[in-house]
Design a protein around this motif. Structure first.
Motif, short mmCIF file in Angstrom:
data_model
loop_
_atom_site.label_atom_id
_atom_site.label_comp_id
_atom_site.label_asym_id
_atom_site.label_seq_id
_atom_site.Cartn_x
_atom_site.Cartn_y
_atom_site.Cartn_z
N GLN B 17 0.82 -1.21 0.00
CA GLN B 17 0.00 0.00 0.00
C GLN B 17 0.86 1.26 0.00
O GLN B 17 2.08 1.22 0.10
CB GLN B 17 -0.93 0.00 1.22
N GLN B 18 0.17 2.39 -0.10
CA GLN B 18 0.81 3.69 -0.07
C GLN B 18 0.35 4.43 1.19
O GLN B 18 -0.78 4.19 1.68
CB GLN B 18 0.43 4.49 -1.33
N VAL B 19 1.21 5.31 1.73
CA VAL B 19 0.84 6.05 2.94
C VAL B 19 1.30 7.50 2.82
O VAL B 19 2.32 7.78 2.15
CB VAL B 19 1.46 5.39 4.19
N THR B 20 0.55 8.38 3.43
CA THR B 20 0.92 9.80 3.50
C THR B 20 0.93 10.24 4.95
O THR B 20 -0.07 10.05 5.67
CB THR B 20 -0.06 10.68 2.71
N LEU B 21 2.04 10.78 5.38
CA LEU B 21 2.19 11.31 6.73
C LEU B 21 2.29 12.83 6.63
O LEU B 21 2.89 13.35 5.69
CB LEU B 21 3.44 10.73 7.40
N ARG B 22 1.76 13.52 7.64
CA ARG B 22 1.68 14.97 7.59
C ARG B 22 2.39 15.62 8.76
O ARG B 22 2.44 15.06 9.86
CB ARG B 22 0.23 15.42 7.52
N CYS B 23 2.88 16.82 8.50
CA CYS B 23 3.64 17.57 9.50
C CYS B 23 3.34 19.06 9.36
O CYS B 23 3.45 19.61 8.27
CB CYS B 23 5.14 17.30 9.29
N SER B 24 3.01 19.67 10.47
CA SER B 24 2.87 21.13 10.52
C SER B 24 4.06 21.67 11.28
O SER B 24 4.27 21.32 12.44
CB SER B 24 1.58 21.52 11.22
N SER B 25 4.84 22.49 10.61
CA SER B 25 6.08 22.98 11.23
C SER B 25 5.78 24.07 12.25
O SER B 25 4.70 24.64 12.29
CB SER B 25 7.02 23.52 10.16
N GLN B 26 6.76 24.32 13.08
CA GLN B 26 6.63 25.37 14.08
C GLN B 26 6.50 26.72 13.38
O GLN B 26 7.11 26.96 12.33
CB GLN B 26 7.86 25.37 14.99
N SER B 27 5.69 27.58 13.97
CA SER B 27 5.46 28.90 13.41
C SER B 27 6.79 29.61 13.13
O SER B 27 7.68 29.65 13.98
CB SER B 27 4.62 29.73 14.38
N GLY B 28 6.92 30.14 11.91
CA GLY B 28 8.12 30.88 11.54
C GLY B 28 9.24 30.02 10.98
O GLY B 28 10.28 30.54 10.57
N HIS B 29 9.03 28.70 10.95
CA HIS B 29 10.06 27.79 10.44
C HIS B 29 9.77 27.43 8.99
O HIS B 29 8.70 26.92 8.68
CB HIS B 29 10.12 26.52 11.29
N ASN B 30 10.74 27.65 8.09
CA ASN B 30 10.53 27.36 6.68
C ASN B 30 11.26 26.11 6.20
O ASN B 30 11.30 25.81 5.02
CB ASN B 30 10.95 28.56 5.82
N THR B 31 11.84 25.38 7.13
CA THR B 31 12.62 24.18 6.78
C THR B 31 12.04 22.98 7.52
O THR B 31 11.82 23.05 8.73
CB THR B 31 14.08 24.36 7.19
N VAL B 32 11.80 21.92 6.77
CA VAL B 32 11.25 20.70 7.37
C VAL B 32 12.12 19.52 6.96
O VAL B 32 12.46 19.37 5.78
CB VAL B 32 9.80 20.45 6.92
N SER B 33 12.47 18.70 7.93
CA SER B 33 13.24 17.48 7.66
C SER B 33 12.43 16.29 8.16
O SER B 33 11.69 16.39 9.14
CB SER B 33 14.58 17.51 8.40
N TRP B 34 12.63 15.16 7.49
CA TRP B 34 11.97 13.92 7.89
C TRP B 34 13.03 12.88 8.25
O TRP B 34 14.06 12.76 7.57
CB TRP B 34 11.10 13.38 6.76
#
Lengths: 114, 116
Positions: B17-34
Protein backbone atom coordinates in the motif's frame (compact mmCIF):
# COMPACT_ATOMS: atom_id res chain seq x y z
CA UNK A 1 31.96 8.67 6.19
CA UNK A 2 30.40 10.74 8.92
CA UNK A 3 29.25 8.79 11.94
CA UNK A 4 28.34 8.99 15.60
CA UNK A 5 29.01 6.21 18.09
CA UNK A 6 27.34 5.68 21.43
CA UNK A 7 29.24 2.68 22.77
CA UNK A 8 26.81 1.80 25.57
CA UNK A 9 23.36 0.45 24.85
CA UNK A 10 22.34 1.07 28.46
CA UNK A 11 23.71 2.94 31.43
CA UNK A 12 22.52 2.13 34.94
CA UNK A 13 23.03 4.55 37.80
CA UNK A 14 21.64 5.02 41.27
CA UNK A 15 19.64 8.13 42.04
CA UNK A 16 21.87 10.88 43.39
CA UNK A 17 25.01 9.51 41.75
CA UNK A 18 26.74 11.23 38.83
CA UNK A 19 26.02 9.93 35.35
CA UNK A 20 27.93 9.90 32.08
CA UNK A 21 26.60 8.93 28.66
CA UNK A 22 29.35 8.58 26.09
CA UNK A 23 29.47 9.82 22.52
CA UNK A 24 32.23 9.91 19.93
CA UNK A 25 31.99 11.20 16.39
CA UNK A 26 33.76 11.04 13.07
CA UNK A 27 33.16 13.94 10.69
CA UNK A 28 35.18 16.16 8.43
CA UNK A 29 35.22 19.83 9.25
CA UNK A 30 34.01 21.51 12.40
CA UNK A 31 30.95 19.76 13.79
CA UNK A 32 27.88 21.04 15.52
CA UNK A 33 27.11 18.56 18.30
CA UNK A 34 23.78 17.96 19.97
CA UNK A 35 22.21 15.84 22.67
CA UNK A 36 18.53 14.95 22.48
CA UNK A 37 16.37 12.96 24.89
CA UNK A 38 13.40 10.76 23.96
CA UNK A 39 10.72 9.64 26.36
CA UNK A 40 8.41 6.71 25.47
CA UNK A 41 6.08 7.46 22.55
CA UNK A 42 7.44 10.98 22.25
CA UNK A 43 9.62 12.89 19.82
CA UNK A 44 13.08 14.19 20.51
CA UNK A 45 13.66 16.97 23.01
CA UNK A 46 16.72 19.19 22.75
CA UNK A 47 19.08 19.06 25.76
CA UNK A 48 22.17 20.99 24.72
CA UNK A 49 24.52 21.75 21.87
CA UNK A 50 28.11 22.69 21.11
CA UNK A 51 28.74 25.02 18.20
CA UNK A 52 31.88 26.90 19.16
CA UNK A 53 33.49 28.48 22.21
CA UNK A 54 33.77 26.99 25.68
CA UNK A 55 34.24 23.25 25.55
CA UNK A 56 31.94 22.71 28.54
CA UNK A 57 28.34 23.41 27.65
CA UNK A 58 25.39 23.47 30.00
CA UNK A 59 21.91 22.52 28.98
CA UNK A 60 18.44 21.71 30.20
CA UNK A 61 17.55 19.84 33.40
CA UNK A 62 21.05 20.14 34.89
CA UNK A 63 22.81 18.27 32.07
CA UNK A 64 26.16 19.32 30.69
CA UNK A 65 28.57 18.01 28.07
CA UNK A 66 32.23 18.43 27.31
CA UNK A 67 33.54 18.77 23.78
CA UNK A 68 36.96 17.17 23.37
CA UNK A 69 38.34 17.79 19.90
CA UNK A 70 41.42 15.62 20.26
CA UNK A 71 39.36 12.63 21.37
CA UNK A 72 36.43 13.53 19.09
CA UNK A 73 34.08 13.04 22.01
CA UNK A 74 31.06 14.82 23.41
CA UNK A 75 30.06 12.99 26.59
CA UNK A 76 26.86 13.92 28.40
CA UNK A 77 27.08 14.33 32.17
CA UNK A 78 24.97 15.20 35.18
CA UNK A 79 26.31 15.56 38.74
CA UNK A 80 23.30 13.98 40.45
CA UNK A 81 20.89 11.67 38.60
CA UNK A 82 17.13 11.66 39.11
CA UNK A 83 14.75 8.77 38.48
CA UNK A 84 12.93 11.08 36.07
CA UNK A 85 16.09 11.25 33.93
CA UNK A 86 15.42 7.67 32.83
CA UNK A 87 14.96 7.86 29.05
CA UNK A 88 16.67 7.26 25.71
CA UNK A 89 19.48 9.67 24.90
CA UNK A 90 20.78 10.45 21.43
CA UNK A 91 23.95 12.19 20.42
CA UNK A 92 23.86 13.87 17.00
CA UNK A 93 26.23 15.78 14.76
CA UNK A 94 25.69 18.29 11.98
CA UNK A 95 28.15 20.20 9.87
CA UNK A 96 26.11 23.37 10.32
CA UNK A 97 25.48 26.06 7.80
CA UNK A 98 22.63 25.87 5.28
CA UNK A 99 21.09 22.48 4.54
CA UNK A 100 22.54 20.05 7.00
CA UNK A 101 21.13 16.78 8.20
CA UNK A 102 21.60 15.50 11.70
CA UNK A 103 23.50 12.23 12.01
CA UNK A 104 22.41 10.35 15.10
CA UNK A 105 24.00 7.70 17.22
CA UNK A 106 22.06 4.54 18.01
CA UNK A 107 21.03 5.86 21.38
CA UNK A 108 21.78 4.98 24.99
CA UNK A 109 19.08 4.00 27.42
CA UNK A 110 19.63 5.57 30.82
CA UNK A 111 18.07 3.79 33.78
CA UNK A 112 18.20 5.61 37.12
CA UNK A 113 17.29 3.40 40.07
CA UNK A 114 15.87 4.72 43.34
CA UNK B 1 4.77 29.64 19.80
CA UNK B 2 3.28 26.37 18.56
CA UNK B 3 5.44 23.31 18.19
CA UNK B 4 5.68 20.71 15.44
CA UNK B 5 2.52 18.67 14.94
CA UNK B 6 2.40 15.31 13.17
CA UNK B 7 -0.58 13.26 12.05
CA UNK B 8 -1.69 10.60 12.41
CA UNK B 9 0.00 9.37 15.58
CA UNK B 10 -0.38 5.71 14.67
CA UNK B 11 -1.06 3.94 11.40
CA UNK B 12 -1.29 0.32 10.25
CA UNK B 13 -0.90 -0.45 6.55
CA UNK B 14 -0.59 -3.55 4.44
CA UNK B 15 2.50 -4.38 2.43
CA UNK B 16 2.29 -2.85 -1.06
CA UNK B 17 0.00 0.00 0.00
CA UNK B 18 0.81 3.69 -0.07
CA UNK B 19 0.84 6.05 2.94
CA UNK B 20 0.92 9.80 3.50
CA UNK B 21 2.19 11.31 6.73
CA UNK B 22 1.68 14.97 7.59
CA UNK B 23 3.64 17.57 9.50
CA UNK B 24 2.87 21.13 10.52
CA UNK B 25 6.08 22.98 11.23
CA UNK B 26 6.63 25.37 14.08
CA UNK B 27 5.46 28.90 13.41
CA UNK B 28 8.12 30.88 11.54
CA UNK B 29 10.06 27.79 10.44
CA UNK B 30 10.53 27.36 6.68
CA UNK B 31 12.62 24.18 6.78
CA UNK B 32 11.25 20.70 7.37
CA UNK B 33 13.24 17.48 7.66
CA UNK B 34 11.97 13.92 7.89
CA UNK B 35 13.64 11.10 9.79
CA UNK B 36 12.93 7.38 10.07
CA UNK B 37 13.57 5.76 13.44
CA UNK B 38 13.44 1.98 13.31
CA UNK B 39 13.02 0.09 16.57
CA UNK B 40 16.19 0.20 18.63
CA UNK B 41 17.98 2.58 16.28
CA UNK B 42 18.72 6.26 16.01
CA UNK B 43 16.80 8.43 13.56
CA UNK B 44 17.96 8.27 9.94
CA UNK B 45 17.69 11.31 7.68
CA UNK B 46 15.23 10.86 4.80
CA UNK B 47 15.14 14.33 3.21
CA UNK B 48 14.79 18.03 3.88
CA UNK B 49 12.61 20.70 2.31
CA UNK B 50 13.46 24.38 2.32
CA UNK B 51 10.98 26.88 0.89
CA UNK B 52 9.04 24.15 -0.91
CA UNK B 53 12.04 22.52 -2.59
CA UNK B 54 13.93 19.38 -1.62
CA UNK B 55 17.47 20.43 -0.74
CA UNK B 56 18.95 17.25 0.63
CA UNK B 57 18.24 13.55 0.67
CA UNK B 58 19.52 10.56 2.61
CA UNK B 59 19.93 6.96 1.44
CA UNK B 60 16.28 6.21 0.85
CA UNK B 61 14.74 4.88 -2.40
CA UNK B 62 12.58 7.05 -4.67
CA UNK B 63 9.40 5.48 -3.32
CA UNK B 64 9.97 7.84 -0.39
CA UNK B 65 8.86 11.26 -1.60
CA UNK B 66 7.73 14.50 -0.07
CA UNK B 67 6.11 17.85 -0.50
CA UNK B 68 6.30 21.16 1.28
CA UNK B 69 3.41 23.61 0.96
CA UNK B 70 3.43 27.44 0.91
CA UNK B 71 2.53 27.47 4.62
CA UNK B 72 5.64 25.29 5.16
CA UNK B 73 3.69 22.25 6.26
CA UNK B 74 4.92 19.02 4.73
CA UNK B 75 3.95 15.52 3.65
CA UNK B 76 5.96 12.33 3.50
CA UNK B 77 4.66 9.78 0.99
CA UNK B 78 5.80 6.19 0.87
CA UNK B 79 4.73 3.96 -2.02
CA UNK B 80 4.80 0.17 -2.26
CA UNK B 81 5.19 -0.27 1.49
CA UNK B 82 7.55 -2.96 2.72
CA UNK B 83 7.66 -4.63 6.14
CA UNK B 84 10.97 -2.86 6.87
CA UNK B 85 9.24 0.49 6.51
CA UNK B 86 7.71 -0.10 9.93
CA UNK B 87 9.17 2.66 12.09
CA UNK B 88 8.57 5.92 13.91
CA UNK B 89 8.66 8.76 11.40
CA UNK B 90 9.80 12.06 12.85
CA UNK B 91 9.37 15.49 11.39
CA UNK B 92 11.69 18.32 12.42
CA UNK B 93 11.50 22.01 11.62
CA UNK B 94 13.87 24.93 11.81
CA UNK B 95 14.23 28.39 10.29
CA UNK B 96 16.39 29.24 7.28
CA UNK B 97 17.58 25.97 5.89
CA UNK B 98 19.49 24.45 8.73
CA UNK B 99 19.61 23.79 12.45
CA UNK B 100 19.16 26.74 14.71
CA UNK B 101 22.28 27.79 16.54
CA UNK B 102 20.52 27.58 19.89
CA UNK B 103 18.58 24.35 19.75
CA UNK B 104 19.02 22.64 16.42
CA UNK B 105 15.72 21.39 15.18
CA UNK B 106 12.29 21.17 16.81
CA UNK B 107 10.93 17.65 16.53
CA UNK B 108 7.36 16.45 16.47
CA UNK B 109 6.19 13.43 18.46
CA UNK B 110 6.20 11.26 15.37
CA UNK B 111 3.93 8.87 13.48
CA UNK B 112 4.26 5.20 14.34
CA UNK B 113 3.81 3.25 11.08
CA UNK B 114 3.29 -0.50 11.19
CA UNK B 115 3.34 -2.43 7.93
CA UNK B 116 1.79 -5.91 8.07
Amino acid sequence: AQSVAQPEDQVNVAEGNPLTVKCTYSVSGNPYLFWYVQYPNRGLQFLLKYITGDNLVKGSYGFEAEFNKSQTSFHLKKPSALVSDSALYFCAVSLGGGYNKLIFGAGTRLAVHP
Amino acid sequence: ETGVTQSPTHLIKTRGQQVTLRCSSQSGHNTVSWYQQALGQGPQFIFQYYREEENGRGNFPPRFSGLQFPNYSSELNVNALELDDSALYLCASSPNGGPRMDYGYTFGSGTRLTVV
